[in-house]
Scaffold this motif. Structure first.
Motif, PDB file in Angstrom:
ATOM      1  N   ALA A   1       1.035  -1.263   0.022  1.00 48.42           N
ATOM      2  CA  ALA A   1       0.004   0.150  -0.025  1.00 48.42           C
ATOM      3  C   ALA A   1       0.865   1.251   0.230  1.00 48.42           C
ATOM      4  CB  ALA A   1      -0.882   0.026   1.130  1.00 48.42           C
ATOM      5  N   GLU A   2       0.183   2.499  -0.252  1.00 52.70           N
ATOM      6  CA  GLU A   2       1.035   3.627  -0.321  1.00 52.70           C
ATOM      7  C   GLU A   2       1.732   4.072   0.885  1.00 52.70           C
ATOM      8  OE1 GLU A   2       0.556   8.327  -1.564  1.00 52.70           O
ATOM      9  OE2 GLU A   2      -1.048   6.840  -2.367  1.00 52.70           O
ATOM     10  N   ILE A   3       1.250   3.655   2.034  1.00 52.49           N
ATOM     11  CA  ILE A   3       1.552   3.805   3.419  1.00 52.49           C
ATOM     12  C   ILE A   3       2.904   2.876   3.514  1.00 52.49           C
ATOM     13  CG2 ILE A   3       0.103   2.196   4.476  1.00 52.49           C
ATOM     14  CD1 ILE A   3       1.687   5.429   6.194  1.00 52.49           C
ATOM     15  N   ASP A   4       2.767   1.926   3.260  1.00 54.74           N
ATOM     16  CA  ASP A   4       3.804   0.778   3.274  1.00 54.74           C
ATOM     17  C   ASP A   4       5.300   1.396   2.502  1.00 54.74           C
ATOM     18  OD1 ASP A   4       2.277  -0.865   4.685  1.00 54.74           O
ATOM     19  OD2 ASP A   4       1.656  -1.963   2.655  1.00 54.74           O
ATOM     20  N   ARG A   5       4.846   1.973   1.180  1.00 53.25           N
ATOM     21  CA  ARG A   5       6.130   2.287   0.299  1.00 53.25           C
ATOM     22  C   ARG A   5       6.577   3.788   1.128  1.00 53.25           C
ATOM     23  NH1 ARG A   5       3.141   3.298  -4.856  1.00 53.25           N
ATOM     24  NH2 ARG A   5       5.175   3.838  -5.831  1.00 53.25           N
ATOM     25  N   ALA A   6       5.683   4.651   1.544  1.00 54.73           N
ATOM     26  CA  ALA A   6       6.233   5.793   2.078  1.00 54.73           C
ATOM     27  C   ALA A   6       7.012   5.854   3.274  1.00 54.73           C
ATOM     28  CB  ALA A   6       4.960   6.549   2.394  1.00 54.73           C
ATOM     29  N   VAL A   7       6.478   4.692   3.927  1.00 50.75           N
ATOM     30  CA  VAL A   7       7.409   4.580   5.176  1.00 50.75           C
ATOM     31  C   VAL A   7       8.735   3.952   4.654  1.00 50.75           C
ATOM     32  CG1 VAL A   7       7.884   3.016   7.320  1.00 50.75           C
ATOM     33  CG2 VAL A   7       5.431   4.139   6.948  1.00 50.75           C
ATOM     34  N   ALA A   8       8.644   2.830   3.884  1.00 54.37           N
ATOM     35  CA  ALA A   8       9.852   2.052   3.447  1.00 54.37           C
ATOM     36  C   ALA A   8      10.830   3.390   2.805  1.00 54.37           C
ATOM     37  CB  ALA A   8       9.788   1.189   2.624  1.00 54.37           C
ATOM     38  N   HIS A   9      10.446   4.193   1.910  1.00 56.20           N
ATOM     39  CA  HIS A   9      11.135   5.383   1.016  1.00 56.20           C
ATOM     40  C   HIS A   9      11.810   6.077   2.296  1.00 56.20           C
ATOM     41  CE1 HIS A   9      12.208   8.229  -1.948  1.00 56.20           C
ATOM     42  NE2 HIS A   9      11.692   9.106  -0.879  1.00 56.20           N
TER      43      HIS A   9
ATOM     44  N   ALA B   1      -5.280  -0.147   4.835  1.00 58.88           N
ATOM     45  CA  ALA B   1      -3.941   0.301   4.467  1.00 58.88           C
ATOM     46  C   ALA B   1      -3.178   0.951   5.873  1.00 58.88           C
ATOM     47  CB  ALA B   1      -3.801   1.166   3.338  1.00 58.88           C
ATOM     48  N   VAL B   2      -3.047  -0.146   6.637  1.00 62.98           N
ATOM     49  CA  VAL B   2      -2.669   0.482   8.055  1.00 62.98           C
ATOM     50  C   VAL B   2      -1.440  -0.417   8.569  1.00 62.98           C
ATOM     51  CG1 VAL B   2      -3.093   0.760  10.595  1.00 62.98           C
ATOM     52  CG2 VAL B   2      -4.887   1.281   8.818  1.00 62.98           C
ATOM     53  N   GLY B   3      -0.298   0.148   8.813  1.00 58.71           N
ATOM     54  CA  GLY B   3       0.877  -0.502   9.068  1.00 58.71           C
ATOM     55  C   GLY B   3       1.209  -0.182  10.647  1.00 58.71           C
ATOM     56  N   CYS B   4       2.232  -0.873  10.851  1.00 55.95           N
ATOM     57  CA  CYS B   4       2.706  -0.497  12.588  1.00 55.95           C
ATOM     58  C   CYS B   4       3.977   0.163  12.606  1.00 55.95           C
ATOM     59  CB  CYS B   4       2.337  -1.588  13.462  1.00 55.95           C
ATOM     60  SG  CYS B   4       2.674  -1.339  15.077  1.00 55.95           S
ATOM     61  N   LEU B   5       4.227   0.874  13.152  1.00 55.70           N
ATOM     62  CA  LEU B   5       5.568   1.557  13.447  1.00 55.70           C
ATOM     63  C   LEU B   5       5.930   1.591  14.854  1.00 55.70           C
ATOM     64  CD1 LEU B   5       8.183   3.282  11.994  1.00 55.70           C
ATOM     65  CD2 LEU B   5       6.899   5.378  12.882  1.00 55.70           C
ATOM     66  N   SER B   6       7.092   0.810  15.029  1.00 50.17           N
ATOM     67  CA  SER B   6       7.813   0.637  16.384  1.00 50.17           C
ATOM     68  C   SER B   6       9.257   0.855  16.350  1.00 50.17           C
ATOM     69  CB  SER B   6       7.675  -0.965  16.968  1.00 50.17           C
ATOM     70  OG  SER B   6       6.268  -1.346  17.038  1.00 50.17           O
ATOM     71  N   ARG B   7       9.730   0.833  17.498  1.00 46.94           N
ATOM     72  CA  ARG B   7      11.216   0.641  17.499  1.00 46.94           C
ATOM     73  C   ARG B   7      11.535  -0.872  17.738  1.00 46.94           C
ATOM     74  NH1 ARG B   7      13.111   5.766  16.773  1.00 46.94           N
ATOM     75  NH2 ARG B   7      15.226   4.944  16.854  1.00 46.94           N
ATOM     76  N   THR B   8      12.055  -1.215  18.949  1.00 43.73           N
ATOM     77  CA  THR B   8      11.945  -2.682  19.272  1.00 43.73           C
ATOM     78  C   THR B   8      10.449  -3.355  19.118  1.00 43.73           C
ATOM     79  OG1 THR B   8      14.174  -2.423  20.564  1.00 43.73           O
ATOM     80  CG2 THR B   8      12.808  -4.599  20.579  1.00 43.73           C
ATOM     81  N   PRO B   9      10.499  -4.202  17.963  1.00 45.00           N
ATOM     82  CA  PRO B   9       8.996  -4.746  17.820  1.00 45.00           C
ATOM     83  C   PRO B   9       8.235  -5.369  19.055  1.00 45.00           C
ATOM     84  CG  PRO B   9      10.287  -5.406  16.192  1.00 45.00           C
ATOM     85  CD  PRO B   9      11.339  -5.033  17.434  1.00 45.00           C
ATOM     86  N   TYR B  10       6.921  -5.560  18.956  1.00 49.74           N
ATOM     87  CA  TYR B  10       6.083  -6.328  19.983  1.00 49.74           C
ATOM     88  C   TYR B  10       6.763  -7.317  20.732  1.00 49.74           C
ATOM     89  CZ  TYR B  10       1.918  -8.929  21.281  1.00 49.74           C
ATOM     90  OH  TYR B  10       0.814  -9.484  22.205  1.00 49.74           O
ATOM     91  N   ALA B  11       6.956  -7.349  22.024  1.00 50.33           N
ATOM     92  CA  ALA B  11       7.358  -8.522  22.933  1.00 50.33           C
ATOM     93  C   ALA B  11       8.671  -8.961  22.547  1.00 50.33           C
ATOM     94  CB  ALA B  11       6.558  -9.706  22.646  1.00 50.33           C
TER      95      ALA B  11
ATOM     96  N   ALA C   1       9.912  12.709  14.178  1.00 47.82           N
ATOM     97  CA  ALA C   1      10.295  13.074  12.906  1.00 47.82           C
ATOM     98  C   ALA C   1      10.111  12.190  11.887  1.00 47.82           C
ATOM     99  CB  ALA C   1      11.929  13.426  13.030  1.00 47.82           C
ATOM    100  N   THR C   2      10.190  10.702  12.174  1.00 48.30           N
ATOM    101  CA  THR C   2      10.068  10.037  11.144  1.00 48.30           C
ATOM    102  C   THR C   2       8.560   9.936  10.635  1.00 48.30           C
ATOM    103  OG1 THR C   2      11.641   8.231  11.681  1.00 48.30           O
ATOM    104  CG2 THR C   2      10.209   7.556  10.424  1.00 48.30           C
ATOM    105  N   CYS C   3       7.586   9.966  11.628  1.00 49.56           N
ATOM    106  CA  CYS C   3       6.150  10.189  11.141  1.00 49.56           C
ATOM    107  C   CYS C   3       5.794  11.492  10.131  1.00 49.56           C
ATOM    108  CB  CYS C   3       5.488  10.033  12.465  1.00 49.56           C
ATOM    109  SG  CYS C   3       5.161   8.492  13.122  1.00 49.56           S
ATOM    110  N   LEU C   4       6.362  12.480  10.560  1.00 51.02           N
ATOM    111  CA  LEU C   4       5.912  13.733  10.036  1.00 51.02           C
ATOM    112  C   LEU C   4       6.646  13.661   8.366  1.00 51.02           C
ATOM    113  CD1 LEU C   4       7.070  16.405  12.610  1.00 51.02           C
ATOM    114  CD2 LEU C   4       4.652  15.653  11.657  1.00 51.02           C
ATOM    115  N   ALA C   5       7.654  12.630   8.423  1.00 49.68           N
ATOM    116  CA  ALA C   5       8.486  12.793   7.084  1.00 49.68           C
ATOM    117  C   ALA C   5       7.560  11.838   6.248  1.00 49.68           C
ATOM    118  CB  ALA C   5       9.871  12.070   7.089  1.00 49.68           C
TER     119      ALA C   5
END
Length: 441
Positions: free
Chosen positions: A269-277, A309-319, A344-348
């Motif tokens: 999805a576009e959100i997946d591609r935007a975050v990856a970019h 089209a909803v992804g999940c942003l974390s640092r160290t992942p779940y559990a 800042a990453t979310c704003l980008a």
């Protein structure tokens, strides 16, 4: 949309501000219902204009039912000498979350049947819940439990579990279109910082920032109890669900680990591609994983009947960090620099979504003469002249009504911001027009 997003106004110490918010919320005993959740949301109202919603216990929501409301007042285990060997006042993790009220005496053997510890981490208190099965219990360090002698113990849990309401907070910031970007975070855990006061803080400061920006999209921020909150919202918002074009679940975004993104169920999805970019162009370690039906509220948004089209942003992942769901998930685990980086990453990512569009080259036969239109003048004499010229040529070549600007950025390997700037220059000179977007109802 030809205009770029408004410049960000992000203070250097935004991470420190978010950490201070976490510290303020940290002592509150929260659960999926109750006054702790309400108090948390009321404190967020000092930052953003939240609307609080109350959904009555017993309400059918999809295949679930809103549970009775739980509130905890005090709890302890007292030995025969009158000493409180376990005390809710010292840590709200000491009580099994959603414990029914109890007042009784118990032998050590009986007490042990209702105690939860972490033998591998003997100085940490575990976080345990019993939302949908009536029970009672205490969570304590393994060292505490091992030190308890044979005795008759007074056990008191002063709680209520009665018909009431589930409470969640919502903020909708209208944009130029009705199409929505969803930001969701679970806000129901008691004194746990990374999971998920970090998500609450980052979402709050994102909402505050987005309020001051020009918005192409409408933004919806949800502060909800985990699982039952997203299910309740989905069940009661059929019309709004259809307007969600992109979404992020924010969870565990404050620890020292690298950023980690879990794709939506759609996978591309576009959100997946935007975050990856964005992650690829940050020049820092990161990880991207495919969707799994395990984790946070993305499971509900990505259930097959919705497939948002909803992804999940974390640092160290779940559990995957040892402090997860323990008393070691404290104020020392979350770091201002990590919070600021997640913010800042979310704003980008928002910048990519806001600026992405499909364009049409108005002079597609051969390359247009850029110098005659002042475009070389606009980029001449700069160290990045070749980069900008390349961006202009990439945009002109792929603006055929079939490629979006994000497509151009991906194919060229250039940062989206450079492609967006080039497109704006070309639009200003009449060499590029926006392809009309389909209007949401």
């Amino acid at each position: 949309m030809s205009a770029t997003a408004a410049p960000r106004v992000v203070t250097a110490d935004v991470g420190t501000e978010m950490h201070a918010l976490i510290a303020d919320l940290y002592p509150i005993c929260r659960s999926i219902t109750g006054d702790g959740m309400r108090e948390t949301l009321r404190r967020l109202e000092a930052y953003i204009p939240l609307t609080l919603h109350e959904v009555a216990s017993g309400t059918k929501v999809l295949d679930w039912t809103v549970p009775r409301e739980w509130n905890e007042f005090f709890a302890y285990v007292k030995n025969s000498r009158g000493e409180r060997v376990v005390d809710f006042q010292r840590s709200n993790l000491h009580v099994l979350n959603y414990s029914i009220p109890v007042r009784r005496t118990a032998s050590l053997a009986e007490l042990r049947e209702h105690c939860y510890t972490l033998p591998d981490h003997p100085d940490w208190i575990p976080y345990r819940t019993s939302y949908y099965q009536e029970s009672w219990g205490f969570c304590l360090t393994h060292r505490q439990l091992q030190a308890l002698p044979e005795d008759e113990y007074e056990v008191v849990i002063d709680s209520t579990l009665v018909p009431g309401h589930l409470t969640y907070g919502e903020l909708v910031l209208p944009g130029e279109t009705a199409d929505e970007i969803l930001v969701s975070c679970h806000s129901c855990h008691p004194s746990l910082c990374n999971d998920n006061l970090s998500g609450v803080a980052v979402a709050t400061f994102l909402a505050r920032q987005v309020q001051s920006r020009r918005r192409r999209y409408t933004y919806r921020f949800l502060f909800i109890p985990g699982t039952i909150g997203s299910i309740t919202w989905l069940a009661q918002h059929d019309a709004a669900v259809g307007r969600i074009k992109h979404g992020l679940v924010l969870a565990s975004v404050g620890d020292a680990g690298s950023l980690h993104y879990k794709r939506s169920r759609r996978g591309n999805a576009e959100i997946d591609r935007a975050v990856a970019h964005v992650l690829h162009h940050q020049a820092r370690p990161f990880a991207i994983a495919d969707f799994t039906p395990y984790g946070y509220d993305e499971r509900q948004y990505c259930s097959p009947g919705y497939d948002l089209a909803v992804g999940c942003l974390s640092r160290t992942p779940y559990a995957r960090y040892p402090e997860y769901h323990t008393s070691a998930d404290d104020l020392d685990l979350v770091r201002p620099a990590s919070l600021a980086d997640s913010h800042a990453t979310c704003l980008a990512v928002f910048d990519v979504l806001e600026g992405n569009e499909t364009c049409i080259n108005t002079n597609p036969r051969g390359e247009p003469q850029l110098g005659r239109r002042g475009l070389y003048e606009a980029i001449g004499g700069r160290a990045d002249e070749r980069l900008n010229e390349t961006a202009l040529l990439w945009v002109l070549n792929l603006s055929d009504g079939r490629h979006s600007l994000l497509d151009v950025a991906e194919q060229s390997g250039m940062p989206f911001a450079a492609i967006r700037r080039a497109a704006t220059l070309l639009q200003d000179r009449g060499l590029l027009i926006s392809q009309p977007e389909e209007k949401s109802q």
